[in-house]
Write an enzyme that holds these catalytic residues in place. Structure first.
Site, PDB file in Angstrom:
ATOM      1  N   PHE A 137      44.068  90.486 -18.204  1.00 19.08           N
ATOM      2  CA  PHE A 137      43.514  89.617 -17.267  1.00 19.08           C
ATOM      3  C   PHE A 137      43.873  89.459 -15.974  1.00 19.08           C
ATOM      4  O   PHE A 137      42.844  89.180 -15.164  1.00 19.08           O
ATOM      5  CB  PHE A 137      43.891  88.092 -17.869  1.00 19.08           C
TER       6      PHE A 137
ATOM      7  N   PRO B  50      49.312  79.716  -2.716  1.00 14.80           N
ATOM      8  CA  PRO B  50      49.676  80.795  -3.019  1.00 14.80           C
ATOM      9  C   PRO B  50      50.597  80.935  -4.261  1.00 14.80           C
ATOM     10  O   PRO B  50      51.900  81.333  -4.140  1.00 14.80           O
ATOM     11  CB  PRO B  50      50.826  80.874  -1.710  1.00 14.80           C
TER      12      PRO B  50
ATOM     13  N   CYS C 218      48.530  93.797 -34.570  1.00 15.69           N
ATOM     14  CA  CYS C 218      47.907  94.785 -35.367  1.00 15.69           C
ATOM     15  C   CYS C 218      46.865  95.714 -34.655  1.00 15.69           C
ATOM     16  O   CYS C 218      46.303  96.100 -35.079  1.00 15.69           O
ATOM     17  CB  CYS C 218      47.306  94.322 -36.844  1.00 15.69           C
ATOM     18  N   ASP C 219      46.414  94.577 -33.420  1.00 15.39           N
ATOM     19  CA  ASP C 219      45.584  95.605 -32.491  1.00 15.39           C
ATOM     20  C   ASP C 219      45.781  96.487 -31.775  1.00 15.39           C
ATOM     21  O   ASP C 219      47.061  96.707 -31.054  1.00 15.39           O
ATOM     22  CB  ASP C 219      44.901  93.973 -31.677  1.00 15.39           C
TER      23      ASP C 219
ATOM     24  N   GLY D 255      45.148  84.532  -3.365  1.00 19.82           N
ATOM     25  CA  GLY D 255      45.024  86.049  -3.388  1.00 19.82           C
ATOM     26  C   GLY D 255      46.181  86.759  -2.603  1.00 19.82           C
ATOM     27  O   GLY D 255      46.206  88.092  -2.627  1.00 19.82           O
TER      28      GLY D 255
END
Length: 368
Positions: free
Chosen positions: A247, A199, A306-307, A168
């Protein structure tokens, strides 16, 4: 968060341990010459075939958070050194993990009792306050809960010796988070307890800069104002190294690496005036030209697929006129980028990596 072989080689040479989530990651680290004792299989819910491989390779450290996993480990890897992963408050993190992993404090007595009944070894406790965490108080509660679990384990005959404080960590808040963690550890644990951490993001994020080529440009005119803006299409996008946008909730910032060279040999940073290249005479550099130098051009930046979701940034302004063939670069692109790239639409997930090492010690370890 980054499987780059040079990163792994350097960290291995520096004596780091490795947190692995799959057979492939364990294989890669072992092939880099890392001893099994420096690896923790930090996946609370493991594939049976991966667990068999782990046992065969002598990797003993691993996490769990439920009774089903204990039965699986007993059957396949009874010699495991187990870390009970507990639930934490990760509400202030970029990527929350507690909704998927972690045992509640209410379930700890049952899990420890079952581990005792199965004659398994509880070597310690693990927690993770979430990737990209920003609330230092989360460490105080997590360490306090871990102390509670240690005490319960000791009371029924286990000898836990290690606390895995997870990851984190990000550079922007590292000092504050590390200070809070250190304070909590000093309050609840003796120095004899081994402390390990994960880390990865902190180590790798700033270590990589991504350079992208502009493969297409589309001019857009606002019918209301008559002003022009541009849509730039790059050879990489959210299905590639910019997967961190989706993500990992990142917001990469574009910068101009180079733009097209004119016939005079100078890089063209903004307009068609020689003054804008920085090589004009004082006579040429009128106030109008100086004003043009500071005029910002509006862009949106897109990936090659193409998205329609393949958008790197919806709005970016620059004084430079960027065109096809020019290059942009993005700093802090080392964490959760290449590792989650795909081959969607047939675009490659293989990209050239140029390594530059400015530290003599690291160069010696890497053989550069």
């Amino acid at each position: 968060c980054n499987p780059d072989p040079v990163i792994i080689k350097l960290l291995a040479a520096l004596g780091s341990g490795f947190d692995c989530a799959s057979k492939t990651e364990i294989e890669q680290v072992l092939q880099a010459g890392v001893e099994p004792s420096r690896i923790i299989y930090a996946q609370p819910c493991k594939t049976k075939s991966y667990l068999r491989y782990t046992a065969q390779q002598g990797v003993k450290q691993m996490t769990f958070d439920n009774t089903d996993e204990l039965y699986k480990i007993k059957a396949i890897c009874p010699q495991a050194e187990l870390y009970l992963r507990i639930l934490t408050d990760d509400s202030a993190s970029l990527c929350r993990l507690s909704q998927k992993f972690g045992a509640s404090m209410d379930s700890v007595p049952e899990l420890l009792a079952l581990a005792r009944e199965l004659d398994l070894d509880i070597a310690g406790v693990a927690f993770h306050v979430g990737s990209g965490a920003s609330d230092p108080t989360a460490f105080h509660k997590a360490v306090s809960d871990a102390r509670n679990v240690f005490d319960q384990a000791l009371a029924i005959g286990f000898t836990p010796h290690t606390l895995d404080v997870g990851g984190g960590f990000i550079s922007e808040t590292f000092d504050e988070m590390a200070a809070a963690l250190s304070q909590a550890l000093d309050q609840h644990f003796l120095p004899s307890v081994r402390i390990i951490a994960e880390p990865g993001r902190y180590y790798t994020s700033a270590a990589f800069t991504l350079a992208c080529n502009v493969i297409a440009r589309r001019t857009v005119q606002d019918p209301a104002t008559g002003l022009h803006s541009f849509m730039l299409y790059l050879n990489d996008g959210v299905y590639g190294n910019f997967s961190s946008i989706i993500f990992d909730h990142q917001h990469p910032v574009p910068q101009v690496l180079s733009c097209a060279r004119r016939t005079n040999g100078f890089n063209c940073p903004s307009s068609l005036s020689l003054a804008d290249s920085g090589y004009s005479s004082s006579d040429d550099e009128t106030s109008a030209v100086r004003s043009a130098q500071h005029k910002s051009i509006e862009y949106s930046i897109w990936g090659p697929t193409c998205d329609g979701i393949d958008c790197i940034t919806e709005s970016w302004t620059s004084p430079q006129l960027v065109d096809v063939g020019d290059w942009l670069y993005f700093e802090d692109m080392g964490a959760y980028t290449k590792c989650s790239a795909t081959r969607f639409n047939g675009f490659t997930d293989m990209h050239e990596t140029v390594y530059v090492c400015s530290e003599a010690g690291a160069s010696a370890l890497l053989g550069f």
